[in-house]
Write a protein that holds these residues in place. Structure first.
Motif, PDB file in Angstrom:
ATOM      1  N   CYS A  44       2.865  -0.596  -0.910  1.00 19.78           N
ATOM      2  CA  CYS A  44       3.373  -1.845  -1.470  1.00 19.78           C
ATOM      3  C   CYS A  44       4.828  -2.119  -1.098  1.00 19.78           C
ATOM      4  O   CYS A  44       5.295  -3.250  -1.205  1.00 19.78           O
ATOM      5  CB  CYS A  44       3.240  -1.834  -2.994  1.00 19.78           C
ATOM      6  SG  CYS A  44       1.525  -1.765  -3.552  1.00 19.78           S
ATOM      7  N   ASN A  50       8.521  -5.496  -0.172  1.00 20.92           N
ATOM      8  CA  ASN A  50       7.656  -5.657  -1.332  1.00 20.92           C
ATOM      9  C   ASN A  50       6.557  -6.636  -0.945  1.00 20.92           C
ATOM     10  O   ASN A  50       6.822  -7.826  -0.778  1.00 20.92           O
ATOM     11  CB  ASN A  50       8.456  -6.176  -2.532  1.00 20.92           C
ATOM     12  CG  ASN A  50       7.654  -6.194  -3.809  1.00 20.92           C
ATOM     13  OD1 ASN A  50       6.462  -6.421  -3.810  1.00 20.92           O
ATOM     14  ND2 ASN A  50       8.340  -5.968  -4.919  1.00 20.92           N
ATOM     15  N   SER A  52       3.945  -7.733  -2.669  1.00 21.90           N
ATOM     16  CA  SER A  52       3.493  -8.677  -3.690  1.00 21.90           C
ATOM     17  C   SER A  52       4.595  -9.635  -4.146  1.00 21.90           C
ATOM     18  O   SER A  52       4.306 -10.727  -4.613  1.00 21.90           O
ATOM     19  CB  SER A  52       2.906  -7.943  -4.895  1.00 21.90           C
ATOM     20  OG  SER A  52       3.889  -7.166  -5.534  1.00 21.90           O
TER      21      SER A  52
END
Length: 110
Positions: A44, A50, A52
């Motif tokens: 992730c 990042n 998301s």
């Protein structure tokens, strides 16, 4: 009877080796923060990014803007993250590993 004894010894030997694979690091053994980061975080947070939420990278400036400035802050975020982040409790990532990950993040992503 002899086959039963051999089978029992074989099973005990296998279980001893399997159990050691699940043990936490030995006392005094150094944890590789980079390896732990790759194992738990890199999917992730590739290269400190990042996937998301691209606005919340692991760069020092971005983390500071979000109140994450120290090893303790990073571990707190791992233990009780916001929406979209996997929660890593002490059973999943023991404190020694969490500290190594936090140190790696602070040293690597400037």
């Amino acid at each position: 009877m002899k086959k039963g004894t051999i089978a029992t010894v074989a099973m005990l030997s296998i279980s001893l080796f399997a159990t050691s694979a699940f043990c936490d690091t030995k006392k005094g053994e150094k944890v590789d923060g980079k390896a732990e980061f790759e194992k738990h975080c890199a999917a992730c947070h590739p290269n400190g990014g990042n996937v998301s939420n691209p606005q919340k990278t692991l760069s020092k400036a971005v983390m500071a803007k979000n109140g994450v400035k120290s090893q303790k802050d990073i571990i707190a975020k791992m233990r009780n993250p916001g929406p979209g982040m996997t929660k890593f409790d002490a059973k999943t990532v023991p404190d020694k590993e969490a500290k190594a990950i936090a140190d790696y993040i602070l040293k690597t992503f400037k």
